[in-house]
Design a protein around this motif. Structure first.
Motif, PDB file in Angstrom:
ATOM      1  N   ASN A 109       4.827   5.242   2.867  1.00  0.00           N
ATOM      2  CA  ASN A 109       4.043   6.463   3.013  1.00  0.00           C
ATOM      3  C   ASN A 109       4.248   7.335   1.763  1.00  0.00           C
ATOM      4  O   ASN A 109       5.375   7.752   1.479  1.00  0.00           O
ATOM      5  N   ASP A 110       3.172   7.555   1.042  1.00  0.00           N
ATOM      6  CA  ASP A 110       3.203   8.466  -0.098  1.00  0.00           C
ATOM      7  C   ASP A 110       2.888   9.861   0.449  1.00  0.00           C
ATOM      8  O   ASP A 110       1.725  10.226   0.640  1.00  0.00           O
ATOM      9  N   ASN A 160       0.681  12.315  -1.762  1.00  0.00           N
ATOM     10  CA  ASN A 160      -0.763  12.047  -1.868  1.00  0.00           C
ATOM     11  C   ASN A 160      -1.400  11.669  -0.536  1.00  0.00           C
ATOM     12  O   ASN A 160      -2.583  11.306  -0.502  1.00  0.00           O
ATOM     13  N   ASP A 161      -0.615  11.703   0.558  1.00  0.00           N
ATOM     14  CA  ASP A 161      -1.126  11.389   1.893  1.00  0.00           C
ATOM     15  C   ASP A 161      -1.770   9.994   1.945  1.00  0.00           C
ATOM     16  O   ASP A 161      -2.919   9.825   2.386  1.00  0.00           O
ATOM     17  N   GLN A 162      -1.012   9.000   1.480  1.00  0.00           N
ATOM     18  CA  GLN A 162      -1.478   7.611   1.489  1.00  0.00           C
ATOM     19  C   GLN A 162      -0.460   6.736   2.229  1.00  0.00           C
ATOM     20  O   GLN A 162       0.747   6.983   2.158  1.00  0.00           O
ATOM     21  N   ASP A 163      -0.966   5.716   2.929  1.00  0.00           N
ATOM     22  CA  ASP A 163      -0.103   4.840   3.704  1.00  0.00           C
ATOM     23  C   ASP A 163      -0.443   3.378   3.459  1.00  0.00           C
ATOM     24  O   ASP A 163      -1.623   3.027   3.304  1.00  0.00           O
ATOM     25  N   LEU A 164       0.599   2.543   3.460  1.00  0.00           N
ATOM     26  CA  LEU A 164       0.441   1.092   3.474  1.00  0.00           C
ATOM     27  C   LEU A 164       1.260   0.552   4.641  1.00  0.00           C
ATOM     28  O   LEU A 164       2.430   0.905   4.798  1.00  0.00           O
ATOM     29  N   ALA A 177       8.140   7.948   1.736  1.00  0.00           N
ATOM     30  CA  ALA A 177       8.928   7.532   2.901  1.00  0.00           C
ATOM     31  C   ALA A 177       8.695   6.043   3.107  1.00  0.00           C
ATOM     32  O   ALA A 177       7.547   5.579   3.153  1.00  0.00           O
ATOM     33  N   ILE A 178       9.776   5.291   3.216  1.00  0.00           N
ATOM     34  CA  ILE A 178       9.710   3.837   3.429  1.00  0.00           C
ATOM     35  C   ILE A 178      10.332   3.537   4.782  1.00  0.00           C
ATOM     36  O   ILE A 178      11.395   4.072   5.115  1.00  0.00           O
ATOM     37  N   ASN A 179       9.681   2.697   5.563  1.00  0.00           N
ATOM     38  CA  ASN A 179      10.191   2.363   6.887  1.00  0.00           C
ATOM     39  C   ASN A 179      10.298   0.854   7.051  1.00  0.00           C
ATOM     40  O   ASN A 179       9.353   0.118   6.769  1.00  0.00           O
ATOM     41  N   PHE A 180      11.464   0.383   7.514  1.00  0.00           N
ATOM     42  CA  PHE A 180      11.666  -1.004   7.909  1.00  0.00           C
ATOM     43  C   PHE A 180      11.764  -1.041   9.433  1.00  0.00           C
ATOM     44  O   PHE A 180      12.636  -0.394  10.024  1.00  0.00           O
TER      45      PHE A 180
END
Length: 348
Positions: free
Chosen positions: A65-66, A69-73, A325-328
């Motif tokens: 989650n960037d 810039n409000d972007q998600d992968l 933000a990075i989530n596993f």
């Protein structure tokens, strides 16, 4: 600021030592002694052979989650469904599953995933232990509709990353404070039955090493301009060590139906770093981090027959202030239907 941070770190270290003491002094016998329980709350089938057919599904996910810039992968592997057998006798519980193959149409749409996924969920009288050894290669971008308005998830193929890998190794051990009235076994191993509603405070420790890597940047080329520089990495790794405190409760409905739900958030020391394809560090942080474990179970439990849907999920969040933000994520879901066989002198 540093003084406050050092105080928090010292407190976490002290609580970790306390939890290790509790877990090592609360060990229960593996053989020859029935567990001590309040029989008005828990019915034990300790000497019965519990055997059931199950449909388990293990999973992982990796998301970026960037925030700036409000972007998600949202990357996911092409998971398959398994068919297996789940059994328990006295203190021992085992499950074995066999994965069903994907169709060629499924592989075309989601890609191919190679995996090694070993998960341990051990439900003992006084504590619960979760262990993970996971390696996945091959993911697809699950939120394609965030970038393509005309994307049809039922007809079109997803963007695939056969080079993207995810690895996770870790263990958590938690003490069940109300162990004589609340039963994990009733909801997940089925060799007990929760007769009346009850819950428990759960405290423990955890440690995880996780990471993801790819041959090129994790962010696809078609959206790269929309992400900040600190999100443009090809490899990220993290270490988490800390304490967890939560609660779990089982509701009993009409004697035989039950709903179990619990959340155990954890706070601990966290260190992670990310590099790009040129091995330049684009993101690095050490400090406090959050890890969470959640459980749910819904089922029907009689003297001999039982059936249930169960789920265990965990996540580690790597947050870099207001930038990324990075989530596993990892866990398993399972549907089980089974029967308890009364044994006499170890025989049916």
């Amino acid at each position: 600021m540093n003084k406050t941070r050092n105080t928090v770190l010292k407190a976490i270290f002290a609580i970790c030592l306390l939890q290790i003491h509790i877990l090592t002094t609360a060990q229960e016998p593996l053989r020859g002694e029935k567990p001590k329980i309040d029989t008005s709350y828990i019915q034990s089938y300790y000497g019965d052979l519990t055997l059931g057919l199950s449909i388990p599904r293990k999973y992982v996910d990796f998301s970026l989650n960037d925030i700036q810039n409000d972007q998600d992968l949202e990357y996911q592997p092409n998971n398959n469904i398994s068919v297996g057998i789940k059994g328990a006798y006295k203190w021992l519980g085992l499950s074995v599953g066999f994965g069903l193959p994907h169709t060629s149409e499924n592989i075309d749409r989601y890609g191919k995933t190679e995996r090694l996924d070993i998960q341990l969920n051990a439900y003992l009288r006084k504590f619960v232990v979760d262990g993970y050894l996971q390696y996945y290669q091959g993911f697809y971008l699950n939120n394609m509709d965030s970038y393509f308005d005309n994307f049809d998830q039922n007809e079109m193929n997803y963007y695939q990353r056969p080079d993207l890998t995810f690895a996770n190794v870790g263990i958590s051990a938690r003490y069940i404070w109300n162990y004589n009235k609340f039963s994990y076994k009733a909801a997940y191993d089925f060799n007990e039955k929760q007769k009346k509603g009850s819950g428990s405070l759960v405290t423990g420790i955890f440690g995880f090493i996780s990471g993801a890597s790819a041959d090129s940047l994790v962010v696809p080329a078609f959206v790269r301009d929309e992400f900040s520089d600190q999100a443009l990495f090809s490899n990220v790794s993290s270490i988490n060590l800390g304490i967890s405190v939560g609660y779990i409760y089982t509701f009993v409905i009409a004697k035989h139906f039950f709903i179990t739900a619990g959340v155990v958030p954890g706070l601990g020391l966290q260190a992670y770093s990310a590099i790009d394809t040129e091995e330049n560090t684009v993101l690095s942080k050490g400090g406090l981090g959050i890890s969470t474990t959640s459980r749910i179970a819904l089922g029907y439990n009689k003297k001999r027959f039982y059936m249930a849907f169960t789920g265990v999920s965990g996540s580690s969040n790597l947050i870099n202030k207001d930038i990324t933000a990075i989530n596993f994520g990892y866990g398993n879901v399972r549907f089980t239907v089974g029967y308890r066989f009364r044994l006499k002198d170890g025989k049916l």
